[in-house]
Write an enzyme that holds these catalytic residues in place. Structure first.
Site, PDB file in Angstrom:
ATOM      1  N   THR A  28       0.811  -1.223   0.000  1.00 15.06           N
ATOM      2  CA  THR A  28       0.000   0.000   0.000  1.00 15.06           C
ATOM      3  C   THR A  28       0.839   1.266   0.000  1.00 15.06           C
ATOM      4  O   THR A  28       0.344   2.349  -0.317  1.00 15.06           O
ATOM      5  CB  THR A  28      -0.910   0.040   1.244  1.00 15.06           C
ATOM      6  OG1 THR A  28      -0.100   0.084   2.431  1.00 15.06           O
ATOM      7  CG2 THR A  28      -1.816  -1.183   1.285  1.00 15.06           C
ATOM      8  N   CYS A  32       2.351   2.928   9.498  1.00 15.18           N
ATOM      9  CA  CYS A  32       1.389   3.025  10.597  1.00 15.18           C
ATOM     10  C   CYS A  32       2.078   2.903  11.944  1.00 15.18           C
ATOM     11  O   CYS A  32       3.243   2.529  12.034  1.00 15.18           O
ATOM     12  CB  CYS A  32       0.341   1.899  10.490  1.00 15.18           C
ATOM     13  SG  CYS A  32      -0.570   1.836   8.939  1.00 15.18           S
ATOM     14  N   CYS A  36      -2.482   0.469  14.973  1.00  7.75           N
ATOM     15  CA  CYS A  36      -3.408   0.837  13.892  1.00  7.75           C
ATOM     16  C   CYS A  36      -4.554  -0.176  13.798  1.00  7.75           C
ATOM     17  O   CYS A  36      -4.319  -1.393  13.768  1.00  7.75           O
ATOM     18  CB  CYS A  36      -2.669   0.895  12.566  1.00  7.75           C
ATOM     19  SG  CYS A  36      -3.729   1.411  11.177  1.00  7.75           S
ATOM     20  N   ARG A  61       3.892   6.712   3.020  1.00  9.30           N
ATOM     21  CA  ARG A  61       3.042   7.829   3.420  1.00  9.30           C
ATOM     22  C   ARG A  61       2.363   7.514   4.747  1.00  9.30           C
ATOM     23  O   ARG A  61       2.117   6.352   5.080  1.00  9.30           O
ATOM     24  CB  ARG A  61       1.967   8.104   2.362  1.00  9.30           C
ATOM     25  CG  ARG A  61       2.509   8.376   0.975  1.00  9.30           C
ATOM     26  CD  ARG A  61       1.376   8.774   0.036  1.00  9.30           C
ATOM     27  NE  ARG A  61       0.277   7.824   0.056  1.00  9.30           N
ATOM     28  CZ  ARG A  61       0.220   6.721  -0.675  1.00  9.30           C
ATOM     29  NH1 ARG A  61       1.234   6.412  -1.476  1.00  9.30           N
ATOM     30  NH2 ARG A  61      -0.818   5.910  -0.606  1.00  9.30           N
ATOM     31  N   CYS A  63      -0.375   6.902   7.485  1.00 10.15           N
ATOM     32  CA  CYS A  63      -1.738   6.368   7.490  1.00 10.15           C
ATOM     33  C   CYS A  63      -2.708   7.458   7.969  1.00 10.15           C
ATOM     34  O   CYS A  63      -2.483   8.104   8.990  1.00 10.15           O
ATOM     35  CB  CYS A  63      -1.805   5.165   8.427  1.00 10.15           C
ATOM     36  SG  CYS A  63      -3.464   4.480   8.658  1.00 10.15           S
ATOM     37  N   CYS A  66      -4.654   5.980  11.541  1.00 11.44           N
ATOM     38  CA  CYS A  66      -4.034   5.922  12.874  1.00 11.44           C
ATOM     39  C   CYS A  66      -3.109   7.094  13.164  1.00 11.44           C
ATOM     40  O   CYS A  66      -2.633   7.240  14.281  1.00 11.44           O
ATOM     41  CB  CYS A  66      -3.267   4.610  13.048  1.00 11.44           C
ATOM     42  SG  CYS A  66      -1.738   4.480  12.077  1.00 11.44           S
ATOM     43  N   ASP A 461      17.953  12.815  50.647  1.00 11.13           N
ATOM     44  CA  ASP A 461      16.699  13.531  50.837  1.00 11.13           C
ATOM     45  C   ASP A 461      15.918  12.939  52.024  1.00 11.13           C
ATOM     46  O   ASP A 461      15.719  11.721  52.117  1.00 11.13           O
ATOM     47  CB  ASP A 461      15.858  13.432  49.567  1.00 11.13           C
ATOM     48  CG  ASP A 461      14.583  14.229  49.649  1.00 11.13           C
ATOM     49  OD1 ASP A 461      14.620  15.430  49.366  1.00 11.13           O
ATOM     50  OD2 ASP A 461      13.545  13.645  50.025  1.00 11.13           O
TER      51      ASP A 461
END
Length: 503
Positions: A28, A32, A36, A61, A63, A66, A461
């Site tokens: 695709t 993601c 996702c 690229r 998604c 998500c 402390d």
């Protein structure tokens, strides 16, 4: 993790690993986050990347479902003290946008070529690509939360030209600026996949009729103990600089911020969403957006990995009940390292209330008034330069402590002590200890909060020792708590009959 274990996390949609790695799907061309909700791709089609910039550099690229660019940062960058960890903290703070790669390299003490080689070898992307991915995320936020023109957003996000802005958004999101703006989620649809951590909110009104500013969702992973963090900040809020409004459980923390280009007002709501805190930023200069977001994230410790912390500390028999009682406990950082360091000196050897009184006096006497007060916020914290030569008589402190405050302010102003996001922690602590009046407790506290070090334990402390006695723990034998000793210390501070320190 191996690639097989990463794929198992993807198959189970495990949100614990959001921000720790990303995966791209060859069929695709989309990358993601591990959680996702889309159909899990076949293993043979999946590639894994350590950063979103690496995925983008490989041609994938983001998604649209998500939003992998809007995940919490990796906890590794705060835990690591090497050059790569320091570089990532500085890139997040906007150093590359303001000073370029040469400025980043100079701060690290390396050549630009060495920085490029180290980041590319480990993260799959160099400093320019990492900063570019961050600019694209900033641009998307502005497109989807403000009515500004695209040309204004391009320069506010740090792009050098409108053409570069357009080309980057098309490459990363497969959409033009107009299409991204049209795709902003409506307030009513912010649930399920549309409400993934890090998304944007509809515009909300500001306090006392002030402009709403830029609404954000600040993502975090795992449980988040908002009560602990907001109580911690409320006890230390300085008049005019900070305020906590609303009833417990529904409070809003508000404060002024001094940023590289101008000042700002920030609001963060206590009531969490599904993996995020709602925030509103009113910026005088939009170019400060990226830096402001990162500094707020450090203040609220939003990039922590509570699963790793609980696994390590929960294996200690003495700490296990404390960890179980306070899931998601955080170690708050600071939005202004210089401010935190100076406040640490004010709070030396006094109670929380006494340290707050001294802080109020300092802000009232030397803080810069806002041009326009915003509710109870009226001033910025004074700059180190303004305090270096001041008498500080208004504070009512002994001269020895006033001298320490001036000494520290001078060291911060002239760069002798560096507290920027990528400072070398060991070197900084050594430099602090070299200043008269600053001992191990103060230097350690500054290291923990100003430099976001997750592995600090203030063994001397009083409150830590009281909490340890009550829990049956031995701070001297705390090697097994590494690298999360700062969180162990907060658990001990929150243990019955312990109490927190005075700064």
């Amino acid at each position: 993790m191996s690639d097989d274990s990463r794929y198992e996390a993807v198959c189970s949609r495990d949100a614990r690993f959001d921000g720790e790695f990303f995966f791209g799907v060859a069929t695709t061309g989309i990358y993601c986050r591990p959680s996702c909700p889309a159909t899990t791709p076949r293993r043979k089609n999946v590639r894994f990347f350590p950063t979103s910039a690496a995925a983008q550099g490989a041609g994938f690229r983001a998604c649209r479902r998500c939003r992998p660019d809007a995940v919490p940062g990796s906890a590794d960058w705060n835990a690591r003290a090497d050059a790569v960890g320091r570089a990532m903290r500085m890139i997040g703070d906007g150093v590359v946008d303001r000073e370029g790669v040469s400025g980043l390299a100079s701060r690290l003490g390396y050549s630009a070529r060495q920085v490029q080689r180290q980041l590319t070898a480990e993260l799959g992307a160099g400093p320019v690509a990492l900063a570019r991915a961050q600019r694209a995320h900033t641009a998307r936020i502005l497109l989807q939360t403000t009515p500004l023109r695209a040309s204004e957003i391009a320069f506010a996000a740090g792009f050098s030209s409108v053409r570069q802005f357009n080309d980057t958004l098309r490459e990363i999101y497969a959409a033009t600026p107009t299409e991204l703006r049209a795709a902003r989620p409506e307030k009513s649809s912010l649930s399920g996949s549309a409400g993934a951590p890090g998304g944007v909110l509809g515009t909300n009104g500001g306090t006392n009729g002030a402009p709403a500013g830029v609404p954000l969702r600040l993502a975090y992973r795992g449980p988040y103990d908002t009560t602990q963090v907001f109580d911690y900040l409320a006890r230390r809020a300085l008049t005019g600089l900070e305020e906590m409004v609303g009833a417990p459980g529904a409070r809003t923390y508000r404060r002024t911020l001094r940023l590289p280009h101008a000042c700002a007002v920030v609001e963060v709501d206590e009531r969490p969403g599904d993996g995020w805190l709602e925030c509103r930023l009113r910026l005088t200069e939009l170019r400060d957006l990226t830096t402001a977001i990162q500094r707020i994230r450090r203040l609220f410790d939003l990039d922590a990995d509570p699963y790793a912390v609980a696994e390590r500390l929960g294996s200690d028999a003495a700490l296990a009940p404390l960890v179980a009682a306070r899931p998601g406990l955080r170690s708050p950082g600071t939005a202004d390292p210089h401010e935190l360091a100076l406040r640490a000196v004010l709070g030396q050897q006094v109670s929380v209330a006494a340290g707050r009184v001294l802080g109020d006096r300092l802000v009232a006497a030397y803080g810069k008034p806002l041009e326009r007060p915003d509710g109870g916020l009226t001033r910025l914290f004074p700059r180190a330069e303004d305090l270096a030569g001041a008498s500080l008589a208004e504070l009512g402190m002994p001269e020895s402590r006033r001298a320490t405050l001036r000494t520290l302010a001078t060291a911060l102003a002239d760069g002798t002590v560096r507290l920027d996001a990528g400072a070398d922690r060991d070197r900084t602590e050594k430099e602090l200890l070299g200043l008269r009046g600053i001992g191990p407790w103060t230097s350690g506290y500054i290291r923990m909060r100003a430099l976001s070090d997750p592995d600090v334990l203030l063994e001397s402390d009083v409150a830590v020792r009281a909490g340890a006695r009550g829990a049956g723990a031995q701070p001297e034998d705390s090697e097994g708590w590494r690298p999360w000793r700062s969180y162990a210390m907060h658990h001990l501070w929150n243990a019955p009959r312990a109490g927190c320190p005075g700064v």
